[in-house]
Scaffold this active site. Sequence first.
Site, PDB file in Angstrom:
ATOM      1  N   CYS A  50      47.385  33.468  52.408  1.00  0.00           N
ATOM      2  CA  CYS A  50      46.200  33.005  53.134  1.00  0.00           C
ATOM      3  C   CYS A  50      45.005  33.945  52.907  1.00  0.00           C
ATOM      4  CB  CYS A  50      46.496  32.868  54.616  1.00  0.00           C
ATOM      5  SG  CYS A  50      47.249  34.307  55.321  1.00  0.00           S
ATOM      6  N   ASN A  51      45.267  35.138  52.451  1.00  0.00           N
ATOM      7  CA  ASN A  51      44.167  36.093  52.278  1.00  0.00           C
ATOM      8  C   ASN A  51      43.793  36.347  50.827  1.00  0.00           C
ATOM      9  OD1 ASN A  51      43.540  36.740  54.952  1.00  0.00           O
ATOM     10  ND2 ASN A  51      45.431  37.911  55.097  1.00  0.00           N
ATOM     11  N   ARG A  52      44.569  35.836  49.898  1.00  0.00           N
ATOM     12  CA  ARG A  52      44.258  36.102  48.489  1.00  0.00           C
ATOM     13  C   ARG A  52      44.924  35.090  47.577  1.00  0.00           C
ATOM     14  NH1 ARG A  52      44.703  41.195  47.729  1.00  0.00           N
ATOM     15  NH2 ARG A  52      45.043  41.696  49.919  1.00  0.00           N
ATOM     16  N   SER A 111      45.627  44.703  52.504  1.00  0.00           N
ATOM     17  CA  SER A 111      45.758  43.544  53.394  1.00  0.00           C
ATOM     18  C   SER A 111      44.656  43.512  54.445  1.00  0.00           C
ATOM     19  CB  SER A 111      47.100  43.590  54.124  1.00  0.00           C
ATOM     20  OG  SER A 111      48.135  43.439  53.203  1.00  0.00           O
ATOM     21  N   GLU A 116      50.849  45.525  57.491  1.00  0.00           N
ATOM     22  CA  GLU A 116      51.692  44.346  57.746  1.00  0.00           C
ATOM     23  C   GLU A 116      52.747  44.224  56.640  1.00  0.00           C
ATOM     24  OE1 GLU A 116      51.373  41.063  56.154  1.00  0.00           O
ATOM     25  OE2 GLU A 116      49.533  41.208  54.988  1.00  0.00           O
ATOM     26  N   GLN A 118      54.395  41.285  55.786  1.00  0.00           N
ATOM     27  CA  GLN A 118      54.547  39.943  55.227  1.00  0.00           C
ATOM     28  C   GLN A 118      54.169  39.896  53.741  1.00  0.00           C
ATOM     29  OE1 GLN A 118      52.291  37.159  57.492  1.00  0.00           O
ATOM     30  NE2 GLN A 118      53.583  35.452  56.941  1.00  0.00           N
ATOM     31  N   GLY A 194      56.564  27.825  58.428  1.00  0.00           N
ATOM     32  CA  GLY A 194      56.637  28.845  57.377  1.00  0.00           C
ATOM     33  C   GLY A 194      56.748  30.248  57.951  1.00  0.00           C
ATOM     34  N   MET A 196      54.413  32.467  58.500  1.00  0.00           N
ATOM     35  CA  MET A 196      53.399  32.794  59.508  1.00  0.00           C
ATOM     36  C   MET A 196      53.821  32.248  60.876  1.00  0.00           C
ATOM     37  SD  MET A 196      50.529  34.470  59.517  1.00  0.00           S
ATOM     38  CE  MET A 196      49.250  34.345  58.296  1.00  0.00           C
ATOM     39  N   ALA A 197      54.395  31.041  60.873  1.00  0.00           N
ATOM     40  CA  ALA A 197      54.871  30.452  62.127  1.00  0.00           C
ATOM     41  C   ALA A 197      55.996  31.308  62.700  1.00  0.00           C
ATOM     42  CB  ALA A 197      55.360  29.031  61.873  1.00  0.00           C
TER      43      ALA A 197
END
Lengths: 423, 310
Positions: A50-52, A111, A116, A118, A194, A196-197
């Site tokens: 989601c960030n890259r 990040s 983090e 993840q 997923g 993140m959930a």
Amino acid sequence: MNFKLIGCSHHRSDASVREKLAFTDNQVGSFLERFYDRFPKSEAVLLSTCNRTELYAAGKQSDLIPSREELIGILAEHQGLHVNQIEPGLFSHSNEQAVFHLFSVAASLDSLVVGETQILAQVKQAYQIAVSSNPDITLSHRIFQNAIRVARRVANETDLQANRVSIPSIAIGMLAKRIFERLDNKRVLVIGAGKMAHETLTYLKYHGAKQIYLINRTPEKAESLAEQHGGQAVPWHDLEHQLSQSDLIVSATAATQPVIELELFDRVEKIRQQRPLFILDLAIPRDVAEEVGDRLNVYLYTIDDLRQECDRNRKSRESHWPAAEKILRAETKLFMQEMQRRGGGAVIAQLKQNADTIKASELTRLNNRLDGLSDADREEIEYAFNRLVNKILHPPLESLKDESQQGTSGLLEALKKLFKLTD
Amino acid sequence: MDWLSGISITCFAASYLVVFALEISRIFFRKNFQTFLILGVTAAGLFAHSVFLVLQTQLQFDRTGIWIGNWSTWLLVAAWILVAIFVLIGGRKSQSLIGLFLWPVVLALIFMGTVFGLDQSFNSSQARSIWNMVHGFSLLIGTVIVCMGFVFGLMYLVQAYRLKHKVPHSRFFRLPSLEWLQNWSERSLWLSAGALAIGLISGIAINGLNDSGDKLIAWSDPVVWTSGILFAWLLIATLFNLVYQPARQGRKVAYLVVTSFLFLVLELGIVWWMGHGQPVENNVERQTAGLSIVHEAVYGGTPSIRRSAS
């Protein structure tokens, strides 16, 4: 070694750009297929979170890997975009810089939420998808396996991950607490099943949420997650009803289109009667239409809205940065030296092989012309030829070894050009 | 203990000003000493405030036969209750900047208390009855709750604005959660309406029981009709909140309680600016002066006219 990367990240591209370049796991597979059709002698790994979104390309020879423009072109083409739409938001690195970048990404120094965990799982997953698309990615194997090892070393040897944080932890711990006094009597809806959930559910439970409902297009995934965390899985067609009943909605799907469109929310809003609603949209591309956030008593936050909180987290962890960065720099240098040594070894072997071929050919020619030579004479001549070749090659080979110890490659490149050698 | 009698309004007002300044400083930095200082200075101020009120009420009781014998004391008691509430809430929400919103209200009440002056007194002829005590007490509590509602409502609006506009979370500028503020705003609305209703009923009772032909206030008196508007507003706001579901959610509750406070400010402003209403002398006019009850319902005691008389 020839290694380059092109990509966009939260540092210089906002969500509207990143969502254009976001790939689902299936899309990564189809992209790699397209990549190998076009550049069969190159290696590729595509990391999309989601960030890259970062495309890593490697090859044994520099002319075998695609140029920056070709990489941008294939990314744009796959996403149905024009190059001009994405190029301004992209950055690129090559060789040592690219390796350092990958190491920083895997160790979560790059990040949004520094520390983090993840991201390491996401790097591993990107690498696994790349291997399943093309098992023969020798160079990428070395780089990514080293990146994973270095990330673990940073985690073990620094306090960067102490008091573990993540985007959901910041969102729930800081934002939800500004809206809700307590979460145990709030109805929470988690859309998506997923990673993140999964991460969000951990923090929701930690903060006391009890009425958790999970909804996903693939119901089995929602059920599995509900079993793990103690929530209740609900069918996808129940989405509208769930939206009307919830106090807190966390959406983190891989959908390419918004899950909560304005029209859907309009219908829901009538039932809600302006009851306060906190929506946390952790998906890229975004799951919730931006206009929903303009509605009365709706507080819509996306990943980009959490940037300030994340920057503060980054600052609070700055004291651990020098130690982590020192490890990354040392590891990058070691890795580059190792690659130089391997690359130098191959060049030396080729150089020796070339010299031996020339020597053997000249010896054969000489032996054919000098019929009356005894075996002892022939051995003496061959010995002289060997000494000659060795003496000629010794100084440059020594210089090459010295250079590879220092981690530079100018001489190696010059030698390759002079003698038309490859890695 | 003579020094206790030397305590003046300035003593505790100054303490509260210092606490307010300390609260403001907490927007910019946070140190442990601020919390200790706030608690310490508030406690000192509250002690001085209590002593002052005890002495004043004793003095007024000796003089007029009623404990809260004038507007000034009435306002100072309201301020004292607000400070006590601050101490109670501050203990539970020590990280929140509740004082930033509450202290201006407390200081304003004290300021108004000094403006009215301690020398004006309510008419004590009726104020000794049980009905008058109920009347005055419920109206005092109602006023305090309207003030608290205003503080909660204002904090809600600020917090909601910050969240809606995604103002970054500040380690220093902390407010209670929206849920907590909404709950207390709503409770304030209901409780203030309830307290004022009791005040109104007791006011009617006082007037009903009064057959002595005492002076009453004319219908046209601005204090009377603005008082009527305040009570009508609170009643409508409470019914609106009860019947219309969206009015029980979020900002609407905050708007209702903030507006209630604005009515109260208007009331106090009119009392300060125009003085008390002009009395009507005879029983016939008394029949038409029913709205004077509302005046009593808002301010407690039987409004006296000493200032205008003097």
